[in-house]
Design an enzyme around this catalytic site. Structure first.
Site, short mmCIF file in Angstrom:
data_model
loop_
_atom_site.label_atom_id
_atom_site.label_comp_id
_atom_site.label_asym_id
_atom_site.label_seq_id
_atom_site.Cartn_x
_atom_site.Cartn_y
_atom_site.Cartn_z
N HIS A 1 52.86 40.03 43.14
CA HIS A 1 51.53 40.31 43.70
C HIS A 1 51.66 40.15 45.23
O HIS A 1 52.44 39.34 45.71
CB HIS A 1 50.57 39.27 43.13
CG HIS A 1 49.14 39.46 43.51
ND1 HIS A 1 48.63 39.07 44.73
CD2 HIS A 1 48.10 39.99 42.83
CE1 HIS A 1 47.34 39.36 44.77
NE2 HIS A 1 47.00 39.92 43.63
N ASP B 1 54.44 31.36 41.18
CA ASP B 1 53.08 31.89 41.18
C ASP B 1 52.61 31.90 39.72
O ASP B 1 53.04 32.75 38.93
CB ASP B 1 53.09 33.30 41.79
CG ASP B 1 51.73 33.99 41.66
OD1 ASP B 1 50.85 33.47 40.95
OD2 ASP B 1 51.58 35.07 42.26
N GLN C 1 48.67 33.94 36.71
CA GLN C 1 48.42 34.52 35.38
C GLN C 1 48.97 33.65 34.25
O GLN C 1 48.39 33.59 33.18
CB GLN C 1 49.02 35.93 35.30
CG GLN C 1 48.42 36.91 36.29
CD GLN C 1 46.91 37.06 36.17
OE1 GLN C 1 46.32 36.80 35.13
NE2 GLN C 1 46.28 37.46 37.27
N LYS D 1 40.55 32.30 37.51
CA LYS D 1 41.22 33.09 36.47
C LYS D 1 41.33 32.30 35.17
O LYS D 1 41.97 32.75 34.22
CB LYS D 1 42.61 33.51 36.95
CG LYS D 1 42.57 34.48 38.14
CD LYS D 1 43.95 34.97 38.46
CE LYS D 1 44.06 35.63 39.82
NZ LYS D 1 43.31 36.88 39.94
N CYS E 1 47.15 45.14 43.62
CA CYS E 1 47.79 44.31 44.65
C CYS E 1 49.28 44.12 44.35
O CYS E 1 49.84 43.04 44.63
CB CYS E 1 47.10 42.96 44.81
SG CYS E 1 45.38 43.10 45.27
N1 C6P Z 1 45.37 39.04 40.89
C1 C6P Z 1 44.41 40.95 39.80
O1 C6P Z 1 43.48 41.69 39.52
P1 C6P Z 1 43.79 34.81 44.23
O2 C6P Z 1 43.16 36.07 44.74
O3 C6P Z 1 44.31 33.95 45.34
O4 C6P Z 1 42.92 34.07 43.28
O5 C6P Z 1 45.04 35.27 43.33
C2 C6P Z 1 46.04 36.08 43.88
C3 C6P Z 1 47.06 36.42 42.84
C4 C6P Z 1 48.35 35.95 42.97
N2 C6P Z 1 49.29 36.16 42.03
C5 C6P Z 1 49.03 36.86 40.93
C6 C6P Z 1 50.10 37.05 39.90
C7 C6P Z 1 47.75 37.40 40.74
O6 C6P Z 1 47.50 38.10 39.64
C8 C6P Z 1 46.77 37.21 41.72
C9 C6P Z 1 45.41 37.84 41.59
C10 C6P Z 1 44.14 39.72 40.62
O7 C6P Z 1 45.56 41.18 39.42
C11 C6P Z 1 43.34 40.05 41.84
S1 C6P Z 1 44.19 41.06 42.97
#
Ligand code: C6P
Length: 415
Positions: free
Chosen positions: A130, A207, A210, A233, A372
């Site tokens: 991401h 990370d 998910q 999430k 993203c």
């Molecule tokens: N992915 C998706 O629709 P934040 O925005 O900081 O809470 O998370 C960022 C992020 C980082 N790593 C992974 C693997 C992610 O999936 C995400 C967020 C969302 O896929 C929003 S772009």
């Protein structure tokens, strides 16, 4: 929430009733929410925890000696203990509250990175990251004169680890990778990669944006040095999340943001820092949302990460089977048994946004675009995919509506 007792079978249809948003209609149809990878819906208990804080003990934390301030502080710190418990951290001192995954990566890339990464050093990432776990490291590498190497994506759904030892040669300072892809659902072998990275003297950042919500994680089993996730999430409010860091790393790092509460003593000549984790929590933190996140953790723990993972896997298996029967559908990523609750697909050469728009009119909320993860989509050879993702409130009937909607999109665009 009702959990059927003796067999410990979870009643997911009853769980859905805990989420007030499903009383809404979308375009006059029942809302089918299949975008939990972007953010999950919130159970009534979490929404009530927010209003309860503001109605009964709204006060700043770590500052006041009066009753409601002490209650707010105790409840906020209690959540730190809950987070440490679900991550299997050694201590609550290893948990830093942040705004979420993105801020956690930036915290480490700034505070740890500026101290430990210099000219000629190497940062190892993967091609399925991401942007949140890519851009901060690119900024650091550019500033410090470091280089980035990427563990390649094999094009079918997994990382190609055949060249990992070569990628880990030389002054590699950190390997940062996603535990579970937000596009493919792929679950990466983090523990194995961490073992090989540590053998070469590199740290490992995970990370878990998910993987934590969908599978649960154990930082000691993964033996990662840092791990990041977002509360929103996993049934919690937006604007909060955490960074896990091994205590010795957190202690050796300089602060990320300066301000109130992160200090021990401030003189005009200079300042000293609070102990970890508070050294990294400058200013007034996101108190209400963090406390409500604690309620989300309670809710998730009653269901159990194992049951959540099983439920998602069942939904993904059925989605892949049913979508796979529609001519023109291409599903990206590994088999259902090897992924979390995410299915990204394309339909003929119909643009993903068009597919998502038809689905929206059927009441089905999916995400369309690059999610993203532009480099991953470049590797897949597509600009955009349509993505369905699941969580505890989804039921098999949601998949039927999704599949009917995709068939309708095919008809609408006459393919
Ligand atoms: N992915 C998706 O629709 P934040 O925005 O900081 O809470 O998370 C960022 C992020 C980082 N790593 C992974 C693997 C992610 O999936 C995400 C967020 C969302 O896929 C929003 S772009």
């Amino acid at each position: 929430m009702r959990v059927l007792a003796p067999e410990r079978r979870v009643d997911f249809a009853a769980i859905r009733k805990d989420f007030p948003i499903f009383q809404q209609k979308a375009h006059g149809k029942p809302l089918i929410y299949l975008d939990s990878t972007a953010t999950t819906q919130k159970p009534v208990a979490v929404i009530e925890a927010l209003t309860h804080y503001y109605r009964t003990y709204n006060a700043n934390i770590h500052r006041g000696v009066y009753a409601i301030a002490e209650e707010a502080t105790a409840r906020y710190e209690d959540v730190r203990g809950k987070v440490a418990r679900i991550l299997h951290a050694r201590s609550a001192h290893e948990i830093v509250f942040t705004r979420g995954t993105t801020e956690s990566v930036n915290l480490v890339s700034n505070a740890w990175g500026r101290k430990n990464v210099g000219a000629g050093d190497v940062i190892v990432l993967t091609e399925m990251e991401h942007h949140s776990n890519l851009v901060p490291w690119q900024i650091l590498a550019q500033e410090r004169g470091a280089t980035i190497r990427y563990i390649p994506f094999d094009g079918r759904g997994k990382l190609d680890l055949s060249g990992l030892d070569r990628l880990l040669e030389g002054p590699v300072k950190i390997v940062s990778l996603t535990h579970m892809s937000n596009v493919l659902g792929t679950v990466n072998p983090v523990a194995e990669i961490a073992r090989r990275a540590h053998a070469k003297g590199a740290l490992v950042f995970v990370d878990a944006a998910q993987s934590l919500p969908h599978l649960g994680v154990d930082v000691q089993q993964l033996d990662c040095d840092f791990l990041a996730f977002s509360a929103h999430k996993m049934l919690g409010p937006t604007g909060t999340g955490a960074l896990y860091g091994k205590r010795e790393h957190l202690e050796s790092m300089p602060p990320f943001l300066g301000g109130g509460e992160m200090i021990r003593e401030v003189k005009l000549e200079g300042s000293t820092w609070n102990e970890v984790p508070w050294k990294f929590e400058a200013g007034t933190m996101n108190i209400a949302d963090t406390i409500a996140f604690g309620t989300a953790i309670d809710y998730i723990e009653k269901i159990g990460f194992h049951a959540i993972a099983e439920h998602s896997r069942g939904l993904v298996t059925e989605t892949m089977r049913a979508l796979g029967e529609i001519p023109g559908v291409t599903i990206y990523g590994p088999p259902a048994a090897e992924r979390g609750g995410i299915v990204a697909f394309t339909l003929d050469d119909i643009h993903a946004h068009d597919v998502a728009t038809v689905l929206d009119h059927e009441g089905v909320a999916v995400r369309a675009g690059h999610h993203c993860a532009m480099p991953l989509h470049a590797k897949l050879g597509v600009a955009a995919t349509t993505r369905a993702s699941f969580y505890v409130y989804n039921l098999p009937s949601d998949i039927e509506v999704l599949v009917e909607g995709v068939q309708k999109a095919k008809q609408v665009f006459h393919r």
